[in-house]
Design a protein around this motif. Structure first.
Motif, short mmCIF file in Angstrom:
data_model
loop_
_atom_site.label_atom_id
_atom_site.label_comp_id
_atom_site.label_asym_id
_atom_site.label_seq_id
_atom_site.Cartn_x
_atom_site.Cartn_y
_atom_site.Cartn_z
N LYS A 139 55.15 22.08 -26.05
CA LYS A 139 56.05 22.44 -27.15
C LYS A 139 56.81 21.23 -27.67
CE LYS A 139 56.84 27.30 -25.92
NZ LYS A 139 57.85 28.36 -25.75
N LEU A 140 57.29 20.40 -26.77
CA LEU A 140 58.06 19.22 -27.18
C LEU A 140 57.20 18.21 -27.96
CD1 LEU A 140 60.23 18.62 -23.98
CD2 LEU A 140 61.02 19.43 -26.21
N SER A 141 55.89 18.26 -27.72
CA SER A 141 55.00 17.32 -28.42
C SER A 141 54.65 17.78 -29.83
CB SER A 141 53.70 17.15 -27.62
OG SER A 141 52.90 18.32 -27.66
N GLN A 142 54.94 19.04 -30.14
CA GLN A 142 54.59 19.59 -31.45
C GLN A 142 55.71 19.35 -32.45
OE1 GLN A 142 52.69 23.38 -29.30
NE2 GLN A 142 52.43 23.48 -31.51
N THR A 143 55.86 18.08 -32.83
CA THR A 143 56.90 17.68 -33.76
C THR A 143 56.29 17.40 -35.13
OG1 THR A 143 56.64 15.33 -33.23
CG2 THR A 143 58.18 16.63 -31.87
N ILE A 144 57.15 17.31 -36.13
CA ILE A 144 56.69 16.94 -37.47
C ILE A 144 56.08 15.54 -37.45
CG2 ILE A 144 57.46 16.42 -39.81
CD1 ILE A 144 57.21 19.39 -39.19
N CYS A 162 46.85 18.96 -41.76
CA CYS A 162 47.19 20.02 -42.71
C CYS A 162 47.29 21.38 -42.00
CB CYS A 162 46.14 20.10 -43.80
SG CYS A 162 44.47 20.45 -43.20
N GLY A 163 47.94 22.31 -42.68
CA GLY A 163 47.94 23.70 -42.24
C GLY A 163 48.72 24.01 -40.98
N ARG A 164 49.60 23.10 -40.60
CA ARG A 164 50.42 23.36 -39.41
C ARG A 164 51.89 23.23 -39.75
NH1 ARG A 164 46.98 21.10 -34.18
NH2 ARG A 164 45.23 22.53 -34.55
N ARG A 165 52.67 24.08 -39.10
CA ARG A 165 54.09 24.15 -39.40
C ARG A 165 54.91 23.63 -38.24
NH1 ARG A 165 54.31 30.46 -40.57
NH2 ARG A 165 53.10 30.43 -38.67
N SER A 166 56.15 23.31 -38.52
CA SER A 166 57.08 22.98 -37.45
C SER A 166 57.10 24.12 -36.45
CB SER A 166 58.49 22.78 -38.03
OG SER A 166 59.47 22.80 -37.02
N LEU A 167 57.16 23.79 -35.16
CA LEU A 167 57.11 24.83 -34.13
C LEU A 167 58.23 25.85 -34.31
CD1 LEU A 167 55.35 25.55 -31.67
CD2 LEU A 167 57.10 24.49 -30.24
N ILE A 277 49.65 16.83 -60.58
CA ILE A 277 49.84 15.56 -59.90
C ILE A 277 51.31 15.13 -60.01
CG2 ILE A 277 49.16 13.13 -59.76
CD1 ILE A 277 46.94 15.07 -58.99
N VAL A 278 51.92 14.84 -58.87
CA VAL A 278 53.33 14.44 -58.84
C VAL A 278 53.45 13.11 -58.10
CG1 VAL A 278 54.11 16.84 -58.85
CG2 VAL A 278 53.79 15.66 -56.67
N ASN A 279 54.65 12.53 -58.16
CA ASN A 279 54.92 11.36 -57.32
C ASN A 279 54.94 11.80 -55.87
OD1 ASN A 279 55.15 9.37 -59.35
ND2 ASN A 279 57.23 10.09 -59.83
N GLN A 280 54.96 10.88 -54.98
CA GLN A 280 54.74 11.15 -53.56
C GLN A 280 55.66 12.22 -52.99
OE1 GLN A 280 53.52 7.92 -50.98
NE2 GLN A 280 55.21 8.41 -49.61
N ILE A 281 55.04 13.23 -52.39
CA ILE A 281 55.76 14.29 -51.68
C ILE A 281 56.08 13.80 -50.27
CG2 ILE A 281 55.59 16.65 -50.78
CD1 ILE A 281 53.54 17.19 -53.05
N THR A 282 57.27 14.08 -49.81
CA THR A 282 57.66 13.72 -48.45
C THR A 282 57.43 14.91 -47.54
OG1 THR A 282 59.35 12.20 -49.28
CG2 THR A 282 59.53 12.90 -46.98
N PHE A 283 56.57 14.75 -46.55
CA PHE A 283 56.31 15.84 -45.62
C PHE A 283 57.42 15.92 -44.59
CE2 PHE A 283 51.51 15.26 -46.50
CZ PHE A 283 51.62 16.04 -47.64
N THR A 284 58.02 17.10 -44.47
CA THR A 284 59.15 17.34 -43.58
C THR A 284 58.94 18.67 -42.86
OG1 THR A 284 60.43 18.60 -45.20
CG2 THR A 284 60.64 16.19 -45.26
N GLU A 285 59.94 19.10 -42.14
CA GLU A 285 59.91 20.42 -41.50
C GLU A 285 59.72 21.53 -42.52
OE1 GLU A 285 63.00 23.34 -39.03
OE2 GLU A 285 63.47 21.22 -39.34
#
Length: 438
Positions: A139-144, A162-167, A277-285
């Motif tokens: 669980k602790l390893s499943q970080t953004i 892709c296709g995975r969410r914050s725990l 098409i947009v400027n760079q999206i920041t992937f976060t939680e």
């Protein structure tokens, strides 16, 4: 969207000003320890949960031994087949051994202790045939941060799972209800400046598929038959409440350009796709990309299966709401939809489209405003975890008479993304890599 009168159908070209889909029935809550697909729990009542073990994913297994430990005291009081169940550590740890011929799906039932304030069967350890699939270390390893798999020598590219969410949002999921921020981090709200009134209004949903690309429906780029310039569009990511401009995780973009599918036809669903098409999206939680299904796209394997849809479409009370809602939906055989309204669905259904819904009187369906949103399916990966794949983009919905909102009793039609896999990848800056962390 589809409107019809006798043998004529009309397209709703999204003069839409309504927000959240029609949902009837109780909230469905699912708990997936470590976001894996081997074991999950469905809430039956406030204190009773059904554990579901997907034994069928293993081939040539002669026996199964399940070791599961819960954070708090729990009682296992039954199973779907004859089993030996033993408890240790004061009703925290259990060993479950099904007897006889193994079913593909094995169910057991647990009772939550009254002293459990979370009311969730939180799992601290799971082993299947002595292989650890979930524990606190996993669980602790499943970080953004762990979803970024860019290599040191890849200075010109960016690689992300892709296709995975914050725990925090992947273990506990609720359907038929309002979404929490981060639950469906690939969904975006598309706003436009109305070409007639000049007012800013909600237009459609969309799906983040790369650092710079959002996939939506082609008809979402039009208003009253007029193409919308890119500089009149605004995309809001990481948002579940449209009116909260300060919502945590919210990112806002003005598109650089839009790409309409070259085979787009306003009256058909076959190629009802567009890329923003947009400027760079920041992937976060709160903001993550969805996987694209393909290039194999035999839709018959989908028939009868449930998927998940989210959106800011019209509610079951036909009133406006600015909250993102989520529900499950069933993909139907084409014959089911044709039997319901052949004159409506015959022009729309082919190998590049499919229909979905629970049918008349279900009251669970996307409606006006949900166009462009995705039909997503959970898919088991070789690391036993679930990745979510975008399979369809909402194109058309049915109404019972002209100039009325989409009827939740009708089936909806999706453009299948599988046949357009190459076009999507070519125009989205994507490079294929296995979705599994090596």
């Amino acid at each position: 969207m589809i409107k019809f009168s006798f043998t004529i159908f009309f397209l709703l070209v999204l003069s839409l000003r309504s927000n959240s889909m029609s949902i009837k029935g109780p909230v469905l809550t699912r708990y997936d320890p470590c976001a894996i697909g081997v074991l999950y729990f469905d809430k039956i009542t406030d204190k009773v949960w059904q554990g579901v073990v997907n034994i069928g994913m293993y081939h040539n297994v002669q026996h199964v031994e399940i070791e599961v430990a819960f954070k708090r005291q729990t009682i296992i009081y039954g199973a779907s087949v004859n089993s030996t169940i033993s408890a240790q550590n004061q009703w925290h740890d259990f060993t479950i051994k099904p007897k006889g011929e193994l079913p593909k799906i094995y169910n057991f039932y647990i009772l939550i202790n009254e002293n459990n304030p979370e009311n969730i069967p939180t799992v601290t350890k799971l082993k299947l045939n002595n292989v650890t699939l979930c524990d606190e270390t996993i669980k602790l390893s499943q970080t953004i941060a762990s979803l970024n798999v860019t290599k040191e020598n890849e200075s010109k590219t960016y690689s992300h799972i892709c296709g995975r969410r914050s725990l925090d949002h992947a273990e506990l999921t609720s359907l038929r209800t309002d979404s929490k921020t981060g639950d469906w981090p690939w969904h975006v709200a598309i706003m436009i400046e109305d070409p007639v009134t000049k007012n800013i209004r909600y237009q459609c949903g969309g799906n983040i598929i790369s650092k710079t690309a959002i996939l939506t429906a082609g008809h979402c780029l039009f208003s009253n038959g007029i193409a919308i310039p890119a500089n009149k569009i605004t995309v809001h990511a990481g948002v579940t409440y449209l009116k909260d401009l300060t919502q945590a995780g919210r990112q806002t973009f003005t598109p650089k350009k839009t790409i309409l599918h070259p085979a787009y036809n306003h009256s058909a669903a076959t190629s009802d796709l567009a890329i923003i098409i947009v400027n760079q999206i920041t992937f976060t939680e709160y903001v993550q990309p969805i996987c694209i299904w393909g290039p194999v796209y035999d839709k018959t394997a989908l028939f009868g299966k449930e998927a998940v849809v989210v959106g800011f479409g019209t509610t079951e009370q036909d009133r406006l709401s600015d909250t993102l809602r989520t529900t499950n939906i069933m993909v139907q055989n084409d014959a089911t939809c044709l039997a319901f309204a052949q004159h409506l669905y015959k022009p729309l259904l082919n190998e590049f489209t499919f229909c979905a819904g629970y049918g008349p009187n279900a009251g669970i369906n996307p409606r006006n405003g949900d166009s462009g949103g995705g039909l997503v399916v959970p898919t088991m990966q070789t690391d036993f975890k679930i990745s979510w794949f975008l399979r369809g983009v909402l194109s058309k919905c049915g109404v019972n008479r002209p100039n009325t909102p989409c009827d939740p009793n009708y089936y909806v039609v999706y453009t299948d993304v599988g046949p357009h896999y190459s076009w999507i990848y070519h125009n989205s800056g994507l490079f294929y890599r296995s979705n599994i962390v090596s």
